[in-house]
Write an enzyme that holds these catalytic residues in place. Structure first.
Site, mmCIF file in Angstrom:
data_model
loop_
_atom_site.group_PDB
_atom_site.id
_atom_site.type_symbol
_atom_site.label_atom_id
_atom_site.label_comp_id
_atom_site.label_asym_id
_atom_site.label_seq_id
_atom_site.Cartn_x
_atom_site.Cartn_y
_atom_site.Cartn_z
ATOM 1 C CD GLU A 1 7.593 -0.224 7.808
ATOM 2 O OE1 GLU A 1 6.648 -0.940 7.424
ATOM 3 O OE2 GLU A 1 7.781 0.927 7.377
ATOM 4 C CG ASP B 1 -0.351 -0.100 2.516
ATOM 5 O OD1 ASP B 1 0.890 -0.175 2.590
ATOM 6 O OD2 ASP B 1 -1.095 -0.097 3.518
HETATM 7 O O1 KIV Z 1 3.565 -1.121 1.667
HETATM 8 C C1 KIV Z 1 4.756 -1.479 1.731
HETATM 9 O O2 KIV Z 1 5.575 -1.176 0.858
HETATM 10 C C2 KIV Z 1 5.163 -2.267 2.881
HETATM 11 C C3 KIV Z 1 6.624 -2.522 3.062
HETATM 12 C C4 KIV Z 1 7.308 -1.306 3.538
HETATM 13 C C5 KIV Z 1 6.889 -3.686 3.935
HETATM 14 O O3 KIV Z 1 4.357 -2.678 3.645
#
Ligand code: KIV
Length: 272
Positions: free
Chosen positions: A189, A51
């Site tokens: 994260e 997202d």
């Molecule tokens: O939306 C995204 O790109 C993510 C990553 C940062 C793990 O969730």
């Protein structure tokens, strides 16, 4: 000549075996057909239709505005460009937090309308009913703990998470809960490396880090950050492999100048 069906595909079992063999997993985001094709053929095991498209594709400040329909559009485009990688699509904000029935409906739409292989949800105990219900419908789920950008307004900052004992303990218990519920992997994260190492050692499913140090089972980055397209975003965890912002900008300036000076097109670029 090979076609899509000749390629040995990455599955959730492949990732589990990679963890067991101590082989690191590479994961990258992609949001469209053309870049997904490059990412896939370069050998990445997992493509995340994140997202983060809300930020890097649509230009929103947060991931909150992106809709389920928009995620499905990106997911289907990535699937058309991919032969080998496992494709995970983020369930966007507002499509799963309400109740587990809604979460299941959102996950089913993603699986049916994109052809992707799995979904990712942010959170632990708060969303465990939804995780269980989606998995019981046969849809693989990837968890996401630590910095969870969909909750940015709850925390108010993008700083490192789980530095305090209580938050670290919650992260460990959430990770175990997600594993018990049947998640095939969890993203961590922006958490301290020491904590990421500890929880990775306690889980049997693969962990994927972004800003979680080296002692996880794999790494993920946002493709536009790795390529240096988003040159103003500079967190410590980011390694830029290219400065595409400047390269693209220089190429376009050259094109503009060639058009203005009538240097483009030349004779060989024109038809008789
Ligand atoms: O939306 C995204 O790109 C993510 C990553 C940062 C793990 O969730």
């Amino acid at each position: 000549m090979s076609n899509k069906s000749d390629v040995r595909k990455i599955t959730t079992n492949t990732l589990q075996k990679m963890k067991e063999n101590g082989e690191k997993i590479s994961m990258l985001t992609a949001y469209d057909f053309s870049l997904a094709r490059i990412v896939d053929s370069a050998g990445v095991e997992v493509i995340l239709v994140g997202d983060s498209a809300s930020n890097v594709i649509a230009g929103h400040e947060t991931t909150l505005p992106i809709t389920l329909d928009q995620m499905i559009y990106h997911g289907a485009s990535v699937v058309r460009g991919t032969s080998r990688a496992l494709i995970v699509v983020d369930l966007p904000f507002g499509s799963y937090q309400g109740n587990s029935r809604e979460a299941l409906n959102s996950a089913i739409r993603i699986m049916k309308e994109t052809g992707a292989h799995a979904v990712k949800l942010e959170g632990g105990s708060e969303i465990i009913d939804s995780v269980e219900r989606i998995i019981s419908a046969g849809i693989p789920v990837m968890g996401h703990l630590g910095l969870t950008p969909q909750s940015i307004y709850k925390f108010g900052t993008y700083t490192v998470r789980a530095k305090e004992k209580m938050e670290a303990e919650k992260l460990i218990s959430d990770a175990k809960l997600l594993e018990k519920a049947g998640c095939f992997s969890i993203v961590f994260e922006k958490i301290p490396s020491k904590l990421a190492k500890e929880v990775t050692g306690e889980l049997s499913i693969p962990t994927i880090g972004i800003g979680a140090g080296p002692d996880v089972d794999g790494q993920v980055l946002v493709l536009h950050d790795l390529l240096g397209i988003t040159h103003e975003f500079n967190p410590r965890f980011l390694r830029r492999y290219l400065n595409l912002h400047d390269q693209i900008s220089n190429a376009i300036s050259e094109y503009v100048s060639d058009v203005k000076s009538s240097n483009f097109p030349n004779e060989s670029e024109s038809y008789d």
